[in-house]
Scaffold this motif. Structure first.
Motif, PDB file in Angstrom:
ATOM      1  N   GLY A   1      -8.986  38.832  53.190  1.00 48.66           N
ATOM      2  CA  GLY A   1      -8.003  39.876  52.900  1.00 48.66           C
ATOM      3  C   GLY A   1      -7.160  39.602  51.678  1.00 48.66           C
ATOM      4  N   VAL A   2      -7.672  38.822  50.741  1.00 47.30           N
ATOM      5  CA  VAL A   2      -6.889  38.428  49.563  1.00 47.30           C
ATOM      6  C   VAL A   2      -7.519  38.944  48.264  1.00 47.30           C
ATOM      7  CG1 VAL A   2      -5.866  36.482  48.309  1.00 47.30           C
ATOM      8  CG2 VAL A   2      -6.137  36.351  50.781  1.00 47.30           C
TER       9      VAL A   2
ATOM     10  N   VAL B   1      -6.181  42.010  46.504  1.00 47.06           N
ATOM     11  CA  VAL B   1      -4.868  42.109  45.854  1.00 47.06           C
ATOM     12  C   VAL B   1      -4.736  41.268  44.588  1.00 47.06           C
ATOM     13  CG1 VAL B   1      -3.659  42.734  47.980  1.00 47.06           C
ATOM     14  CG2 VAL B   1      -3.843  40.320  47.364  1.00 47.06           C
TER      15      VAL B   1
ATOM     16  N   GLY C   1      -4.275  32.376  50.943  1.00 43.06           N
ATOM     17  CA  GLY C   1      -3.685  33.636  51.431  1.00 43.06           C
ATOM     18  C   GLY C   1      -3.731  33.684  52.943  1.00 43.06           C
ATOM     19  N   GLY C   2      -3.549  32.527  53.548  1.00 44.08           N
ATOM     20  CA  GLY C   2      -3.681  32.402  55.012  1.00 44.08           C
ATOM     21  C   GLY C   2      -2.524  33.023  55.770  1.00 44.08           C
ATOM     22  N   GLY C   3      -1.495  33.456  55.067  1.00 44.95           N
ATOM     23  CA  GLY C   3      -0.399  34.205  55.687  1.00 44.95           C
ATOM     24  C   GLY C   3       0.266  33.446  56.814  1.00 44.95           C
TER      25      GLY C   3
HETATM   26  C1  LIG Z   1      -3.786  40.927  54.247  1.00 41.69           C
HETATM   27  S1  LIG Z   1      -2.961  39.387  54.309  1.00 41.69           S
HETATM   28  C2  LIG Z   1      -4.245  38.385  54.975  1.00 41.69           C
HETATM   29  C3  LIG Z   1      -3.714  37.218  55.725  1.00 41.69           C
HETATM   30  C4  LIG Z   1      -4.791  36.334  56.367  1.00 41.69           C
HETATM   31  N1  LIG Z   1      -5.698  35.783  55.372  1.00 41.69           N
HETATM   32  C5  LIG Z   1      -5.546  37.085  57.423  1.00 41.69           C
HETATM   33  O1  LIG Z   1      -6.760  37.295  57.281  1.00 41.69           O
HETATM   34  O2  LIG Z   1      -4.922  37.482  58.411  1.00 41.69           O
HETATM   35  C6  LIG Z   1      -2.927  38.925  52.606  1.00 41.69           C
HETATM   36  C7  LIG Z   1      -2.282  37.579  52.362  1.00 41.69           C
HETATM   37  O3  LIG Z   1      -2.525  37.227  50.998  1.00 41.69           O
HETATM   38  C8  LIG Z   1      -1.354  36.692  50.453  1.00 41.69           C
HETATM   39  N2  LIG Z   1      -1.443  36.889  48.991  1.00 41.69           N
HETATM   40  C9  LIG Z   1      -1.073  37.951  48.255  1.00 41.69           C
HETATM   41  N3  LIG Z   1      -1.329  37.743  46.945  1.00 41.69           N
HETATM   42  C10 LIG Z   1      -1.901  36.514  46.862  1.00 41.69           C
HETATM   43  C11 LIG Z   1      -2.375  35.718  45.790  1.00 41.69           C
HETATM   44  N4  LIG Z   1      -2.325  36.163  44.533  1.00 41.69           N
HETATM   45  N5  LIG Z   1      -2.882  34.499  46.059  1.00 41.69           N
HETATM   46  C12 LIG Z   1      -2.938  34.053  47.341  1.00 41.69           C
HETATM   47  N6  LIG Z   1      -2.500  34.764  48.393  1.00 41.69           N
HETATM   48  C13 LIG Z   1      -1.980  35.971  48.164  1.00 41.69           C
HETATM   49  C14 LIG Z   1      -0.225  37.440  51.135  1.00 41.69           C
HETATM   50  O4  LIG Z   1       0.996  36.740  51.081  1.00 41.69           O
HETATM   51  C15 LIG Z   1      -0.784  37.578  52.541  1.00 41.69           C
HETATM   52  O5  LIG Z   1      -0.400  36.472  53.344  1.00 41.69           O
END
Ligand SMILES: C[S@@+](CC[C@H](N)C(=O)[O-])C[C@H]1O[C@@H](n2cnc3c(N)ncnc32)[C@H](O)[C@@H]1O
Length: 230
Positions: free
Chosen positions: A90-91, A94, A23-25
Motif C-alpha cells: 500500500g505504499v 503514494v 510504510g509499515g504504518g
Molecule cells: C495505506 S498505508 C499502508 C500501511 C501498511 N503497509 C499496511 O499494509 O497496512 C500507507 C503507509 O505508507 C506510509 N507512507 C506514505 N508515504 C511514504 C513514503 N514516501 N515512504 C514510505 N512510507 C510512506 C504511510 O505513512 C502509511 O503508513
C-alpha cells in the motif's frame, strides 16, 4: 490470501528472517511477523503511526524496530543487503516515482531475498465506482493514465496499477516475479447486509476469494494485486 503466500516464505526460515516493512504504518503486518520469531524493522514517515506500532507491539510483548524514514531515501536509514524479506504494502501508490522506489528496495534486499508487493489494481476501481453508481467518476478513471495518481470529480487521488504495469516495474527494477495473487475480487462488491444475514456467508466468501486468488483471469477484477518477487 496475502498471508497464504507470506506464510510459505516465513515458515521456510527456522532461524528467523530479517524483515523490512517499508510504510509499515501502525504495524499490523510487522507485529504478526515478529510474533513468529522474525526480526522486523518498520520504516515509515509518520511519527503517529510509529507510536501506534510501539503500543501494538508492546501489548503482545514483541520487539519491532521502528525508524522514521521515507522510501525515497531509504538508504539513509537501512543498510544495503540487509533484508531477507521486504514488505511494501500500500505504499507504491503514494510515492513520486514507483520505478525508482523499487530500485531502492532492490538495494536493500539480500541476494536470494523476497519482495512482497501489494498495490491497488486499476480495473477494479473502475468497476467499484460504477457499481456504486458513480458513473462519471468510473469513466474518468477508465480514460485516465493508470500509472499516474488519479484525480476524480470527488477529488480523490492515488495511483493504481494494472497487473502488466506492476509486473513491468518490478522486472525493470531487477526483480523476478514468482507469484501473482488476486486480492479481494468480490469482497468490496458484496453488500455487508448479505454477509450479516446469511449464516456462514463470510466464511464462504473467504473460500471463494481463495479459490480465485491464483487464477489469472480474475487478476483484472481484484481490488489489489500481490506480487511475490525475488
Ligand atoms: C495505506 S498505508 C499502508 C500501511 C501498511 N503497509 C499496511 O499494509 O497496512 C500507507 C503507509 O505508507 C506510509 N507512507 C506514505 N508515504 C511514504 C513514503 N514516501 N515512504 C514510505 N512510507 C510512506 C504511510 O505513512 C502509511 O503508513
Amino acid at each position: 490470501m496475502v498471508w497464504d503466500v507470506l506464510d510459505g516464505v516465513l515458515a521456510g526460515a527456522p532461524d528467523g528472517l530479517d524483515v523490512l516493512d517499508i510504510g509499515g504504518g501502525t504495524g499490523g503486518s510487522a507485529v504478526r511477523i515478529a510474533r513468529r520469531g522474525h526480526r522486523v524493522t518498520v520504516v515509515d514517515p509518520s511519527p503517529d503511526a510509529l507510536a501506534a506500532l510501539g503500543r501494538r507491539a508492546g501489548e503482545v510483548g514483541v520487539r519491532v524496530e521502528a525508524r522514521q524514514g521515507d522510501l525515497t531515501d531509504l538508504g539513509q536509514v537501512v543498510a544495503a543487503d540487509s533484508a531477507d524479506l521486504v514488505l511494501c504494502h500500500g505504499v507504491l501508490e503514494v510515492v513520486e516515482e514507483p520505478g525508482a522506489a523499487l530500485r531502492v528496495l532492490r538495494e536493500v534486499l539480500r541476494p536470494g531475498g523476497r519482495l512482497s508487493l501489494l498495490v491497488a489494481q486499476h480495473h477494479a476501481a473502475v468497476l467499484a465506482r460504477a457499481m456504486a453508481g458513480h458513473f462519471a467518476e468510473a469513466r474518468d478513471l477508465l480514460t485516465g493514465t493508470t500509472a499516474a495518481p488519479h484525480r476524480t470529480a470527488r477529488g480523490r487521488t492515488g495511483r493504481r496499477f494494472t497487473v502488466e504495469e506492476v509486473r513491468g516495474l518490478v522486472t525493470d527494477a531487477g526483480f523476478e516475479p514468482v507469484a501473482t495473487t488476486a486480492i479481494r475480487v468480490f469482497a468490496d462488491l458484496v453488500p455487508g447486509s448479505l454477509l450479516d444475514l446469511e449464516p456462514g456467508a463470510s466464511a464462504a466468501l473467504v473460500e471463494l476469494e481463495r479459490a480465485v486468488a491464483d487464477r489469472a483471469e480474475y487478476l483484472p477484477l481484484a481490488a489489489q494485486v500481490h506480487l511475490l518477487a525475488r
